[in-house]
Structures are given as structure tokens and as C-alpha cells.
Enzyme design. Sequence first.
Site, short mmCIF file in Angstrom:
data_model
loop_
_atom_site.label_atom_id
_atom_site.label_comp_id
_atom_site.label_asym_id
_atom_site.label_seq_id
_atom_site.Cartn_x
_atom_site.Cartn_y
_atom_site.Cartn_z
N ASP A 1 -4.08 -0.30 3.88
CA ASP A 1 -3.20 -0.41 5.05
C ASP A 1 -3.80 -1.42 6.06
O ASP A 1 -4.87 -1.98 5.81
CB ASP A 1 -3.10 1.01 5.65
CG ASP A 1 -1.95 1.20 6.59
OD1 ASP A 1 -1.08 0.33 6.65
OD2 ASP A 1 -1.92 2.25 7.27
N HIS A 2 -3.15 -1.59 7.20
CA HIS A 2 -3.55 -2.47 8.30
C HIS A 2 -4.91 -3.16 8.24
O HIS A 2 -5.88 -2.68 8.83
CB HIS A 2 -3.52 -1.68 9.60
CG HIS A 2 -2.15 -1.41 10.08
ND1 HIS A 2 -1.38 -2.35 10.70
CD2 HIS A 2 -1.41 -0.30 9.99
CE1 HIS A 2 -0.21 -1.83 10.98
NE2 HIS A 2 -0.19 -0.59 10.56
N HIS B 1 3.48 3.51 15.98
CA HIS B 1 2.48 4.34 15.30
C HIS B 1 2.14 5.61 16.08
O HIS B 1 2.22 5.63 17.30
CB HIS B 1 1.18 3.55 15.11
CG HIS B 1 1.32 2.37 14.21
ND1 HIS B 1 1.30 1.09 14.67
CD2 HIS B 1 1.51 2.29 12.87
CE1 HIS B 1 1.46 0.25 13.65
NE2 HIS B 1 1.59 0.96 12.55
N ASN C 1 5.74 4.37 5.75
CA ASN C 1 4.34 4.78 6.00
C ASN C 1 4.28 6.11 6.76
O ASN C 1 4.86 6.25 7.84
CB ASN C 1 3.63 3.71 6.83
CG ASN C 1 3.31 2.47 6.02
OD1 ASN C 1 3.82 2.28 4.91
ND2 ASN C 1 2.48 1.61 6.56
#
Length: 284
Positions: free
Chosen positions: A82-83, A179, A229
Site C-alpha cells: 500500500d501507500h 482515510h 481499500n
Amino acid sequence: MSRVSVKEILQYATIHKFGVPAINVFNYETVKWAIEGAEREKLPIIIQVYPGFSQHINLKYIADFTKDMAQKATVPVAVHLDHSTTYEIAVAGIRDGFPSVMIDGSSHPYEENVQLTKEVIKVARIFDVDIEAELGHVGTGSKLEDIIDSNNYTSVQQAVEFVERTDCDSLAVAVGNAHGVYIKEPNLDFERIAKIRSSVSIPLVLHGCSDIPDEQIQKSVNFGISKFNIATEYDRAFYHAICNSINPSDNKGSFFRLETAACDEIKAFVIRKLKLLNPNNYSL
Ligand SMILES: [Zn+2]
């Protein structure tokens, strides 16, 4: 099951109009139970790791055992980093064996995001690694402006150019999502989602899916988003399952028993998400 890439799963999901949960994991159990949930539902799943957790768990270890479990699973399971917010983090992910990596240049100005994404993709192509990029900026749910300020949202025109110039494999979009925990219920910009979907051909990704109302999640699937996600909610489900399994009168004090007792509740969370993301009842 032989190796399946994130790209293959997402292209397939886009065509067949179902969403794939990309579950953020942080230990062996969170991987195992997410995969077992997917096997129970007979649907594909993506297991992903946040590089910020590297102090907690070595990213190479988690990539290694997750890939091994994916290979042995009875459903398609893909593994993703991820990120990755820098070139170094993304390339280290490629080195550590992640078959798919996100390069997140969305906090940079547009041109820098393009260049950073292109540089990572240059390396990724050598190792046959899929790359997810982000355009527009998905901020944090604790900041109101990150949720409602459409200046942060993905521009349709830029998305077309960005995909063309970078050749990324999937694109994370900012469309009113954020998020973590939302301080205000999100209200996704479906008009924008529809325009982006009809303007680019690669799979689209929605970050920050925890706590987005179910009907908006299902609408997003029907509007053509295919990767969803889920981090905060899975972490929370794990926490509550452990809490619910604590028996204060049990003085044997076995953490192993506690975990074993919690696993059904955690798997049930994954199954609920798989069903939610499958509004058209797709089956393998
Ligand atoms: Zn994200």
C-alpha cells in the site's frame, strides 16, 4: 492456485462488475483469516500491507508468507504494498518481492506526481510488478476539508493524461473519500466517478472505504470501481473480536485461546465485506 496479479484480478472484476476488498494486514493472523474468509465466499481478495508498519513487521517477511499462503489458497489472492510515498519505499517494496506496489505521489504537485510515478514504473516493468498510482489527494477523515473540498478531488481531464503518460496499472481516485475515521459521513461524487470510469480503461481504486455507507459502496461497484481499500474497519473488527472473546472468569490466561476464539468473528467481517462488494452476485 497459481500466482495471480492484482492487475488480473482487478481487470476481471471491472468486467464482471464486482468489487475486490483490499484488506490491510499487520500480522500472520490478519492475513490467514482474511484469506479464509475469501475461501469461504469463493471470491478473490487482495492482501495489502502499509509500509508505515515496517517497524512492527518486516515487510519482506509478510510478503514472503503472504505469497506462500496466496499460492496455496483455493481462490485468487493477490499481494500488494500500500501507500509508498517515496521512490525509495516503492523500489524497496519491489526488492522485497511485492508483486504489486502503490506509488503515492498525490501529495506532490501534478507534474512531480507524474515524474515520480514514471520513475517507479520504469523499475517495476523490469520486475513485472503492477503499479497503482493516485491522482487527486485522498486525505484524512479527521479533517473536514479533506472530505468535502472538491479541489482535492481527481480531475477527469488530468486522469486521462496521467494514465497515458505514466502507464500505471490502476488508479486511486479522490472523490469524497478519506482515510481513517470520518468526522462527517462521506458523500461520494458519483458524477465524477462515472466520468473518470468512462474516460480511462484501467481499474479504479477507492481508498478509505471503512465506514462509507453500504449503499455508496455498492453504487461505487456498479459505477465501475473494482479495488476497495479496507484498513480501519478490519483493525477495529480484530480489536472487537478479541475484546468479545475475553472471558474475565477464565484465569488460565491463554492468548492463544483468545485468538482462536476471536477468529470466527473476524472472518465474518471479511465475509460481510465480500458480500457487500458483490451486489450482482458474481461467483467464480
Ligand atoms: Zn489509502
